[in-house]
Design a protein around this motif. Structure first.
Motif, PDB file in Angstrom:
ATOM      1  N   LYS A 179       0.825  -1.212   0.000  1.00  0.00           N
ATOM      2  CA  LYS A 179       0.000   0.000   0.000  1.00  0.00           C
ATOM      3  C   LYS A 179       0.857   1.258   0.000  1.00  0.00           C
ATOM      4  CE  LYS A 179      -3.642   2.364   2.633  1.00  0.00           C
ATOM      5  NZ  LYS A 179      -4.506   2.334   3.834  1.00  0.00           N
ATOM      6  N   ILE A 180       1.982   1.205   0.721  1.00  0.00           N
ATOM      7  CA  ILE A 180       2.856   2.375   0.810  1.00  0.00           C
ATOM      8  C   ILE A 180       3.429   2.742  -0.553  1.00  0.00           C
ATOM      9  CG2 ILE A 180       4.975   3.299   1.845  1.00  0.00           C
ATOM     10  CD1 ILE A 180       4.464   1.324   4.184  1.00  0.00           C
ATOM     11  N   VAL A 181       3.798   1.715  -1.360  1.00  0.00           N
ATOM     12  CA  VAL A 181       4.534   1.995  -2.606  1.00  0.00           C
ATOM     13  C   VAL A 181       3.710   1.811  -3.873  1.00  0.00           C
ATOM     14  CG1 VAL A 181       6.705   1.337  -1.508  1.00  0.00           C
ATOM     15  CG2 VAL A 181       5.402  -0.392  -2.761  1.00  0.00           C
ATOM     16  N   ASP A 182       2.461   1.352  -3.737  1.00  0.00           N
ATOM     17  CA  ASP A 182       1.670   1.015  -4.921  1.00  0.00           C
ATOM     18  C   ASP A 182       1.552   2.148  -5.924  1.00  0.00           C
ATOM     19  OD1 ASP A 182       1.147  -1.610  -4.729  1.00  0.00           O
ATOM     20  OD2 ASP A 182      -0.837  -1.444  -3.829  1.00  0.00           O
ATOM     21  N   GLU A 183       1.374   3.361  -5.463  1.00  0.00           N
ATOM     22  CA  GLU A 183       1.106   4.473  -6.374  1.00  0.00           C
ATOM     23  C   GLU A 183       2.350   5.305  -6.693  1.00  0.00           C
ATOM     24  OE1 GLU A 183      -2.100   6.745  -4.789  1.00  0.00           O
ATOM     25  OE2 GLU A 183      -3.529   5.080  -4.847  1.00  0.00           O
ATOM     26  N   ILE A 184       3.505   4.809  -6.281  1.00  0.00           N
ATOM     27  CA  ILE A 184       4.738   5.551  -6.555  1.00  0.00           C
ATOM     28  C   ILE A 184       5.172   5.329  -8.001  1.00  0.00           C
ATOM     29  CG2 ILE A 184       7.197   5.744  -6.008  1.00  0.00           C
ATOM     30  CD1 ILE A 184       6.528   5.156  -3.132  1.00  0.00           C
ATOM     31  N   GLU A 185       5.387   6.410  -8.715  1.00  0.00           N
ATOM     32  CA  GLU A 185       5.880   6.360 -10.087  1.00  0.00           C
ATOM     33  C   GLU A 185       7.128   7.233 -10.185  1.00  0.00           C
ATOM     34  OE1 GLU A 185       2.630   7.623 -12.491  1.00  0.00           O
ATOM     35  OE2 GLU A 185       1.549   5.715 -12.301  1.00  0.00           O
ATOM     36  N   ILE A 186       7.800   7.131 -11.320  1.00  0.00           N
ATOM     37  CA  ILE A 186       9.015   7.926 -11.492  1.00  0.00           C
ATOM     38  C   ILE A 186       9.033   8.524 -12.883  1.00  0.00           C
ATOM     39  CG2 ILE A 186      10.501   6.040 -12.317  1.00  0.00           C
ATOM     40  CD1 ILE A 186      12.658   7.271 -10.349  1.00  0.00           C
ATOM     41  N   THR A 187       9.466   9.760 -12.984  1.00  0.00           N
ATOM     42  CA  THR A 187       9.494  10.460 -14.258  1.00  0.00           C
ATOM     43  C   THR A 187      10.861  10.310 -14.916  1.00  0.00           C
ATOM     44  OG1 THR A 187      10.296  12.535 -13.289  1.00  0.00           O
ATOM     45  CG2 THR A 187       7.889  12.167 -13.310  1.00  0.00           C
ATOM     46  N   PRO A 188      10.937  10.535 -16.233  1.00  0.00           N
ATOM     47  CA  PRO A 188      12.244  10.487 -16.909  1.00  0.00           C
ATOM     48  C   PRO A 188      13.244  11.475 -16.312  1.00  0.00           C
ATOM     49  CG  PRO A 188      10.468  10.404 -18.528  1.00  0.00           C
ATOM     50  CD  PRO A 188       9.828  10.669 -17.197  1.00  0.00           C
ATOM     51  N   GLU A 189      12.756  12.626 -15.868  1.00  0.00           N
ATOM     52  CA  GLU A 189      13.656  13.600 -15.258  1.00  0.00           C
ATOM     53  C   GLU A 189      14.266  13.054 -13.970  1.00  0.00           C
ATOM     54  OE1 GLU A 189      10.597  14.192 -16.268  1.00  0.00           O
ATOM     55  OE2 GLU A 189      10.968  15.473 -18.016  1.00  0.00           O
ATOM     56  N   GLU A 190      13.456  12.337 -13.183  1.00  0.00           N
ATOM     57  CA  GLU A 190      13.962  11.747 -11.939  1.00  0.00           C
ATOM     58  C   GLU A 190      14.971  10.640 -12.235  1.00  0.00           C
ATOM     59  OE1 GLU A 190      10.464  12.078  -8.624  1.00  0.00           O
ATOM     60  OE2 GLU A 190      10.017  10.839 -10.387  1.00  0.00           O
ATOM     61  N   VAL A 191      14.723   9.877 -13.292  1.00  0.00           N
ATOM     62  CA  VAL A 191      15.662   8.816 -13.667  1.00  0.00           C
ATOM     63  C   VAL A 191      17.007   9.428 -14.060  1.00  0.00           C
ATOM     64  CG1 VAL A 191      16.131   6.918 -15.266  1.00  0.00           C
ATOM     65  CG2 VAL A 191      13.800   7.290 -14.432  1.00  0.00           C
ATOM     66  N   ARG A 192      16.954  10.493 -14.856  1.00  0.00           N
ATOM     67  CA  ARG A 192      18.195  11.144 -15.274  1.00  0.00           C
ATOM     68  C   ARG A 192      18.938  11.718 -14.061  1.00  0.00           C
ATOM     69  NH1 ARG A 192      20.664  12.844 -19.688  1.00  0.00           N
ATOM     70  NH2 ARG A 192      18.955  12.184 -21.044  1.00  0.00           N
ATOM     71  N   ALA A 193      18.193  12.332 -13.148  1.00  0.00           N
ATOM     72  CA  ALA A 193      18.828  12.897 -11.959  1.00  0.00           C
ATOM     73  C   ALA A 193      19.481  11.805 -11.121  1.00  0.00           C
ATOM     74  CB  ALA A 193      17.793  13.657 -11.136  1.00  0.00           C
ATOM     75  N   PHE A 194      18.814  10.665 -10.997  1.00  0.00           N
ATOM     76  CA  PHE A 194      19.367   9.530 -10.250  1.00  0.00           C
ATOM     77  C   PHE A 194      20.682   9.083 -10.870  1.00  0.00           C
ATOM     78  CE2 PHE A 194      19.848   4.894 -10.199  1.00  0.00           C
ATOM     79  CZ  PHE A 194      19.925   4.639  -8.839  1.00  0.00           C
ATOM     80  N   PHE A 195      20.694   8.983 -12.208  1.00  0.00           N
ATOM     81  CA  PHE A 195      21.894   8.494 -12.894  1.00  0.00           C
ATOM     82  C   PHE A 195      23.030   9.513 -12.797  1.00  0.00           C
ATOM     83  CE2 PHE A 195      24.425   7.911 -16.826  1.00  0.00           C
ATOM     84  CZ  PHE A 195      24.848   6.607 -16.606  1.00  0.00           C
ATOM     85  N   GLU A 196      22.711  10.787 -12.974  1.00  0.00           N
ATOM     86  CA  GLU A 196      23.755  11.814 -13.012  1.00  0.00           C
ATOM     87  C   GLU A 196      24.378  12.078 -11.652  1.00  0.00           C
ATOM     88  OE1 GLU A 196      21.961  15.164 -14.884  1.00  0.00           O
ATOM     89  OE2 GLU A 196      22.258  14.363 -16.924  1.00  0.00           O
ATOM     90  N   LYS A 197      23.682  11.737 -10.567  1.00  0.00           N
ATOM     91  CA  LYS A 197      24.277  11.962  -9.249  1.00  0.00           C
ATOM     92  C   LYS A 197      25.326  10.907  -8.904  1.00  0.00           C
ATOM     93  CE  LYS A 197      21.094   9.336  -6.304  1.00  0.00           C
ATOM     94  NZ  LYS A 197      20.024   9.412  -5.298  1.00  0.00           N
ATOM     95  N   ILE A 198      25.381   9.823  -9.707  1.00  0.00           N
ATOM     96  CA  ILE A 198      26.376   8.778  -9.472  1.00  0.00           C
ATOM     97  C   ILE A 198      27.689   9.212 -10.122  1.00  0.00           C
ATOM     98  CG2 ILE A 198      26.963   6.350  -9.784  1.00  0.00           C
ATOM     99  CD1 ILE A 198      24.000   5.796 -10.221  1.00  0.00           C
ATOM    100  N   PRO A 199      28.775   9.353  -9.358  1.00  0.00           N
ATOM    101  CA  PRO A 199      30.067   9.719  -9.951  1.00  0.00           C
ATOM    102  C   PRO A 199      30.453   8.742 -11.053  1.00  0.00           C
ATOM    103  CG  PRO A 199      30.171   9.797  -7.556  1.00  0.00           C
ATOM    104  CD  PRO A 199      28.854   9.169  -7.907  1.00  0.00           C
ATOM    105  N   LYS A 200      31.036   9.243 -12.128  1.00  0.00           N
ATOM    106  CA  LYS A 200      31.339   8.402 -13.290  1.00  0.00           C
ATOM    107  C   LYS A 200      32.175   7.187 -12.921  1.00  0.00           C
ATOM    108  CE  LYS A 200      32.828   8.708 -18.107  1.00  0.00           C
ATOM    109  NZ  LYS A 200      33.249   7.318 -18.123  1.00  0.00           N
ATOM    110  N   GLU A 201      33.137   7.381 -12.012  1.00  0.00           N
ATOM    111  CA  GLU A 201      34.001   6.260 -11.641  1.00  0.00           C
ATOM    112  C   GLU A 201      33.276   5.219 -10.787  1.00  0.00           C
ATOM    113  OE1 GLU A 201      34.563   9.570  -8.605  1.00  0.00           O
ATOM    114  OE2 GLU A 201      34.382   9.367 -10.806  1.00  0.00           O
ATOM    115  N   GLU A 202      32.060   5.528 -10.339  1.00  0.00           N
ATOM    116  CA  GLU A 202      31.318   4.593  -9.486  1.00  0.00           C
ATOM    117  C   GLU A 202      30.063   4.045 -10.159  1.00  0.00           C
ATOM    118  OE1 GLU A 202      30.522   6.359  -5.710  1.00  0.00           O
ATOM    119  OE2 GLU A 202      32.635   6.621  -5.196  1.00  0.00           O
ATOM    120  N   ARG A 203      29.926   4.294 -11.433  1.00  0.00           N
ATOM    121  CA  ARG A 203      28.745   3.801 -12.124  1.00  0.00           C
ATOM    122  C   ARG A 203      28.760   2.279 -12.216  1.00  0.00           C
ATOM    123  NH1 ARG A 203      28.195   8.469 -16.823  1.00  0.00           N
ATOM    124  NH2 ARG A 203      27.422  10.075 -15.383  1.00  0.00           N
ATOM    125  N   PRO A 204      27.577   1.673 -12.201  1.00  0.00           N
ATOM    126  CA  PRO A 204      27.523   0.197 -12.193  1.00  0.00           C
ATOM    127  C   PRO A 204      28.006  -0.414 -13.493  1.00  0.00           C
ATOM    128  CG  PRO A 204      25.337   1.118 -12.506  1.00  0.00           C
ATOM    129  CD  PRO A 204      26.236   2.273 -12.191  1.00  0.00           C
TER     130      PRO A 204
END
Length: 485
Positions: A179-204
């Motif tokens: 119930k807590i997470v059922d309606e949680i969605e994510i936008t493309p902008e949030e995905v990009r922000a998530f990826f860009e905050k990861i330092p390049k040398e630490e990317r998966p």
């Protein structure tokens, strides 16, 4: 999609939180349940706990914690270790404080689920208990005595009662988390922000991934054999109706369903919770109490069903399954047919994808040119190191676009099929790329957002809920504010 990580603190933190909230699946020990007055004064807490234990006849061991409506006993952590070990989980790296923290979380979810009037089905829980006990009995050679001895229970009823409370608490907790997470969605902008905050040398780093296609040839059953099976089921039905024979006895003696034959073919179906294949449900739900269906076909064979009891949305049914047998000639023909298809592909006369659309007997993959879908990710990519062992063994030595030899497979019911496979694409191990790996990155970003939502919810509910932690567990360094400091 699972990852290979190189010193990635963001993903490591995500993984640790996932372990706390999701991955560490344990079967909690049932605890005494009494409503605790949240306005009780601190000086009365000890007296309150003692009165609860008195109501439960005797104090078996100490109270480690009270969370809302639930009590966690000192022995519950030990029992949780036993449950994990019974599931073949390596517990050597799981510290008592971590396990205790997970028990606290589960009880908080279950308590709040009750406050939010979340409902669970008692009948469904009992079915889960029946299934779990069956699985446990398989591990003890069918000995209930050994099972009761392992779980330190005096009789089967006490064991079932405890399993019921365990399952009910777990279901409430799971529904509360959902119930807590059922309606949680994510936008493309949030995905990009998530990826860009990861330092390049630490990317998966994503491991090698393959796309695999297959063409399947299934031996054909003759019409005469199908009619023989239908006639046999009609004879069963006539004997039951006209001579009073037992449907369940015939199921035990003749049904080829390994999951229900020993139980007289019995299943409990619920209209709101699809369990069996569509054709089976349609026939079952069309019957009146005591009525027996005509023979009908599913992918498993031919069935007859008897409706034993209707309880609102639930139907107690029994069924008999007979599967038509394929002849030796049909098996030989299926193999030869696939060998001819393979030769046409090798000779360059037809592509693998077109051959699949034209000749494959597997309807699930035929339309996609034989491409297999990864059941975990629901896309076409299979991470090499996470591939099912059977599939890995079949393709591990194949070069890209090489057609395998004709392989024979036989399931647990004895049904035979033949198939050929091809690796249609390969993506070698690589550092995460935003465009190429967008879906995997999006999944990670969404997981992080859900975990943050759960953490925020938990922080708020801990402050709003009566929580009392006693004894040595007050010295634990919890990741959440259980001690309300």
């Amino acid at each position: 999609m699972l990852l290979k990580i190189n010193n990635l603190k963001y993903i490591n933190n995500l993984k640790q939180l996932s372990v706390l909230f999701i991955t560490l699946l344990i079967v909690n020990s049932a605890s005494a349940q009494e409503v605790i007055n949240e306005e009780v004064a601190v000086k009365q807490e000890s007296k309150k706990v003692d009165s609860i234990l008195t109501k439960n006849a005797k104090k078996v061991d100490g109270v480690a914690a009270v969370v809302g409506d639930y009590i966690i006993l000192d022995s519950d952590v030990d029992k949780a270790y036993l449950q994990l070990q019974a599931q073949n989980v390596n517990t050597s790296d799981i510290k008592p404080c971590e396990l205790f923290g997970k028990l606290l979380e589960d009880k908080l979810y279950a308590h709040q689920a009750i406050q939010d009037s979340i409902q669970v089905s008692d009948s469904e829980i009992r079915r889960n208990v029946d299934y779990q006990i069956e699985q446990f009995l398989e591990q003890t050679g069918g000995s209930m005595e050994k099972l009761l001895e392992f779980y330190k229970k005096d009789d089967e009823k006490a064991f079932r009662d405890e399993m019921f409370e365990i399952n009910k608490s777990n279901q409430l907790a799971a529904k509360m988390q959902a119930k807590i997470v059922d309606e949680i969605e994510i936008t493309p902008e949030e995905v990009r922000a998530f990826f860009e905050k990861i330092p390049k040398e630490e990317r998966p780093t994503f491991g090698t991934e393959l796309k695999v296609a297959q063409i399947v040839s299934v031996p054909k059953v003759s019409e005469e054999e199908k009619q023989r099976v239908v006639n046999r089921l009609k004879e069963f039905k006539a004997d039951i109706i006209e001579n009073g024979a037992s449907f369940r006895s015939k199921a035990v003696l003749y049904s080829e369903d390994p999951g229900s034959a020993s139980k007289g073919g019995k299943y409990t179906l619920n209209r709101k919770q699809p369990r069996m294949v569509k054709e089976f449900r349609q026939v079952a739900f069309s019957l009146q109490e005591g009525e027996i269906s005509e023979p009908f076909e599913t992918d498993f064979g031919y069935h007859i069903i008897q409706c034993e009891k209707i309880r609102g949305q639930e139907y107690d049914v029994a069924h008999i399954l007979l599967s038509p047998k394929v002849s030796t000639e049909a098996v030989k023909e299926a193999k030869e047919r696939l060998e001819k298809v393979r030769q046409r592909i090798v000779d360059g006369k037809i592509s693998f994808a077109d051959a699949a659309r034209e000749a494959s007997d597997e309807k699930e993959t035929r339309g996609d040119g034989g491409q297999l879908i990864n059941p975990t990710t629901q896309d076409y990519n299979f991470e090499l190191t996470r591939m099912e062992p059977e599939l890995y063994a079949q393709i591990q030595n194949l070069k890209d676009n090489e057609v395998s030899l004709v392989l024979k497979e036989e399931d647990r019911t004895g049904k035979v099929k033949f198939k050929i496979l091809m690796v249609t694409d390969r993506i070698n191990e690589h550092e995460a790329d935003y465009a190429r790996d967008y879906l995997k990155i999006k999944s990670l970003a969404l997981d992080e957002k859900k975990i943050k939502a759960i953490a925020k919810w938990q922080e708020e509910k801990i402050l709003d809920t009566y929580i009392k932690i006693s004894g040595e567990y007050r010295n634990c360094e919890f990741s959440s504010n259980w001690l309300k400091k």
